[in-house]
Design a protein around this motif. Structure first.
Motif, mmCIF file in Angstrom:
data_model
loop_
_atom_site.group_PDB
_atom_site.id
_atom_site.type_symbol
_atom_site.label_atom_id
_atom_site.label_comp_id
_atom_site.label_asym_id
_atom_site.label_seq_id
_atom_site.Cartn_x
_atom_site.Cartn_y
_atom_site.Cartn_z
ATOM 1 N N GLU A 37 1.292 -1.438 0.002
ATOM 2 C CA GLU A 37 -0.086 -0.096 0.101
ATOM 3 C C GLU A 37 1.341 0.810 -0.225
ATOM 4 O O GLU A 37 0.846 2.303 -0.431
ATOM 5 C CB GLU A 37 -1.159 -0.080 1.075
ATOM 6 C CG GLU A 37 -2.235 -1.162 1.190
ATOM 7 C CD GLU A 37 -2.438 -1.549 2.246
ATOM 8 O OE1 GLU A 37 -3.587 -1.655 2.064
ATOM 9 O OE2 GLU A 37 -1.954 -0.794 3.843
ATOM 10 N N GLU A 40 2.428 2.099 -3.470
ATOM 11 C CA GLU A 40 1.176 2.782 -4.155
ATOM 12 C C GLU A 40 1.135 3.904 -3.990
ATOM 13 O O GLU A 40 0.876 4.594 -4.565
ATOM 14 C CB GLU A 40 0.127 1.384 -4.009
ATOM 15 C CG GLU A 40 -1.392 1.743 -5.026
ATOM 16 C CD GLU A 40 -0.755 1.532 -6.411
ATOM 17 O OE1 GLU A 40 -1.410 1.834 -7.186
ATOM 18 O OE2 GLU A 40 -0.761 0.498 -6.454
ATOM 19 N N ASP A 70 10.704 -2.743 -9.923
ATOM 20 C CA ASP A 70 9.255 -1.891 -10.076
ATOM 21 C C ASP A 70 9.826 -0.589 -10.096
ATOM 22 O O ASP A 70 9.866 0.400 -9.357
ATOM 23 C CB ASP A 70 8.426 -1.879 -8.528
ATOM 24 C CG ASP A 70 7.824 -3.575 -8.412
ATOM 25 O OD1 ASP A 70 7.195 -3.673 -8.928
ATOM 26 O OD2 ASP A 70 7.701 -4.049 -7.017
ATOM 27 N N GLN A 73 7.567 2.405 -11.034
ATOM 28 C CA GLN A 73 6.090 3.022 -9.454
ATOM 29 C C GLN A 73 6.331 3.798 -9.747
ATOM 30 O O GLN A 73 7.476 4.849 -9.329
ATOM 31 C CB GLN A 73 6.392 1.932 -8.313
ATOM 32 C CG GLN A 73 5.894 2.073 -7.763
ATOM 33 C CD GLN A 73 4.889 1.012 -7.563
ATOM 34 O OE1 GLN A 73 5.124 -0.325 -7.552
ATOM 35 N NE2 GLN A 73 3.608 1.333 -6.867
#
Length: 645
Positions: A37, A40, A70, A73
């Motif tokens: 989370e 994100e 990632d 991201q």
């Protein structure tokens, strides 16, 4: 006098409320979230690995980490922010520091440690953004200093800035600068003649930064050392580059938000490395590293002799670091004694390298976007203050509704310009936009005093490229009666209006479909603005599936974002989706007129606003806007548009 102290006490209380709200929001977003989370939300990189460790300035260890997956991201990491490397090996262990370097997949973290804990090399690591206590602490200290000031220059400045004592000026003659226009020269004259405070009020496109730089150059003719600050790293970077390009001896304290040769060359670290005594500093650090390495070679089970040897190596390493610190302090002091301008953020004015310094004048850019307590940090170190900004554009960000309601969003810039109007000069010639784009804001916010310079007065898309129809620098496309109703997205509690977005996109495609830039001309720059995150998400998705616009987006000719993300920027074409359309006439934070002023004044050649007049016209500001677009024949109905498109 007691009224001023009561006012400052209220600001102090509101700042505490804001700090607590900020901390709680951080806890909710970060501490109570899983790693996935936090990633994100952009607060975390995980996993990362340590790729480098070195002794940095002040003998503190700088660790460089790299994310191992990632890579694309999105994240909120920035230089100057606080962060912590953590271990995900069961027990939670942290190593805190400040981000001093950032590239696509690497972060350099300056720790406050001289030795690195063993767990850094033993497993699964990540890096989190942490709550920034330091900024609040420095603002609190700054406020306290101002409140306690008595029979001092700071006490005088406090009384003048807050309107309890008059500001004074000299009658010194100041020659005009040929490169500046009349109002810009008047602003420079006011700054040179001010004994206490002067304000440059710079509406959109009026050359505030240019004027500020010229005022700084003029001030340097009679003063030895100046401090130039702003609330954002971006503004500080811009001023640093412009001053360096004018040949000013400038040192940037803190870390630039972007990498450029000019900026890096003028950071304090780079200046230290260029100093004639740096080789001594480097040798001491190298020796310290070597002794440290020798001490760490001893295993845990060893006798008295080995223990003594290890202690000796450690002591020698420590002695070398102390010598390095002594040389570094000497170099820093030498550099700061000879510098003309120091640049930093408002909070950066309390940086340990410069916190003991005093200045002849402090210049604060973007002062209308800065919290009052942050402004007192540099002001407490100066004899004279110059503020630059525009209180009719974006205010500072206040996270607490209670603090906002109590007045924390009211800036020192606003207080001073209201209470000491004679200290301010408004710049009156704008060089950005067609006069039709300018005129509504001019009437609403600037008393009709702005003039469009002849170079932009009639500069629309047609004068740029004849493929575009002449006229219509402004278009309001009215969706009233079309049934394009707003909807609240439950997952984000944010409003969207998909049909309005579709109309905006198809109109933009229709406008651009015949346009092919020649090899000689640069491509038009386009901005699409919406006040709500849900609408931005929808627009981004729509543009991605619209080949012509997606290609422009990929080439960075087209950007989509909130009003805030366009602050300080400009585009050839600006399209604004107003979103709100309901029977109750509710417009939410469209009611923040300053935000709309920023949105509308980003456009150079073409402004397109799409909205529902039935909802908007129930509010005086937008009713005036609708009258204005009708007066310049810029009104178009969505019905007429769908037929012609």
């Amino acid at each position: 006098m007691s009224e001023l102290l009561d006012e400052l006490k209220l600001v102090q209380e509101l700042l505490k409320i804001e700090q607590e709200e900020d901390r709680q929001q951080y806890k909710i977003k970060s501490l109570k979230s899983t790693i996935a989370e936090r990633k994100e939300m952009g607060f975390c990189w995980y996993p990362v690995s340590v790729i480098k460790e070195e002794i940095g300035f002040g003998s503190k260890v700088v660790i460089e980490v790299e994310r191992t997956r990632d890579h694309d991201q999105l994240h909120l990491f920035q230089t100057g922010k606080t962060a912590a490397i953590f271990s995900n090996n069961g027990e939670r262990q942290n190593l805190s520091g400040v981000i001093v370097g950032l590239s696509r997949n690497r972060i350099q973290l300056a720790t406050n440690k001289e030795d690195i804990p063993d767990w850094i090399y033993e497993g699964r690591l990540g890096i989190d953004l942490t709550f920034d206590e330091m900024s609040y602490r420095e603002m609190e200290i700054g406020l306290k200093k101002v409140m306690e000031a008595n029979n001092s220059r700071l006490a005088e400045l406090r009384d003048i800035l807050l309107g309890a004592a008059p500001a004074t000026f000299t009658e010194d003659a100041v020659a005009d600068i040929p490169a500046l226009n009349d109002s810009q020269n008047e602003a420079v004259r006011k700054i040179v003649q001010a004994k206490d405070v002067a304000i440059i009020h710079g509406p959109p496109g009026t050359g505030k930064t240019t004027t500020l730089v010229q005022a700084i150059l003029k001030t340097l003719e009679s003063q030895k050392r100046l401090l130039v600050t702003a609330p954002s790293n971006t503004a500080v970077d811009l001023l640093t580059e412009k001053l360096a390009n004018e040949g000013v001896n400038v040192i940037r304290i803190g870390n630039p938000s972007r990498v450029s040769d000019v900026l890096l060359e003028h950071t304090l670290d780079a200046q230290i490395m260029s100093h004639r005594s740096y080789k001594n500093l480097k040798e001491y650090r190298k020796s310290a590293q070597e002794y440290k390495r020798m001490a760490s070679q001893f295993k845990r089970k060893f006798g008295h002799e080995e223990r003594m040897q290890r202690q000796m190596f450690k002591a020698e390493s420590h002695r070398m670091l102390e010598e390095a610190d002594r040389v570094e302090d000497y170099i820093t002091e030498d550099l700061l004694n000879h510098v003309q301008v120091i640049t930093c953020t408002l909070v950066g004015a309390a940086n340990k390298a410069i916190r003991h310094l005093e200045y002849d004048t402090v210049f604060i850019d973007e002062a209308a976007q800065a919290l009052e307590p942050a402004c007192w940090i540099p002001i407490s170190r100066t004899k004279r203050v110059v503020l630059a900004g525009d209180h009719f554009q974006l205010p500072p960000t206040v996270k607490s509704f209670e603090a906002e309601k109590g007045g924390l969003g009211k800036t020192l810039f606003e207080k001073c310009i209201e209470r000491q109007p004679k200290v301010a000069v408004m710049l009156k010639t704008q060089y950005r936009m067609h006069h039709h784009i300018m005129e509504f804001s001019n009437q609403q916010f600037y008393g009709g005093e702005l003039m469009a310079h002849e170079s932009v007065h009639s500069s629309d898309l047609h004068t740029f490229n004849p493929v575009f129809a002449a006229g219509l620098a402004v278009e309001f496309i009215d969706t009233a009666g079309c049934g394009f109703n707003e909807a609240v997205r439950p997952e984000s509690q944010s409003s969207a209006n998909p049909e309005e977005a579709d109309l905006l996109v198809s109109h933009l495609v229709n406008l651009l479909k015949s346009y092919e830039p020649t090899e000689m001309e640069e491509h038009l720059k386009i901005g699409v603005i919406a006040p709500y995150r849900a609408q931005i998400n929808y627009l981004q998705d729509k543009v991605e599936h619209t080949p012509l616009l997606n290609e422009l987006r990929q080439k960075r000719h087209l950007t989509i974002g909130t009003v805030d993300s366009f602050q300080g920027q400009e585009r050839d074409i600006i399209c604004i989706s107003m979103v709100r359309s309901n029977d109750q006439g509710e417009i939410g934070f469209l009611g923040d007129q300053r935000r709309m002023n920023v949105a509308m004044t980003r456009a150079r050649k073409k402004l397109i606003v799409v909205g529902d007049s039935a909802t908007l016209s129930q509010h005086e500001f937008y009713a005036s806007f609708l009258n204005y677009v009708e007066s310049i024949n810029a009104y178009r109905s969505a019905w007429e548009l769908t037929e012609s498109d």
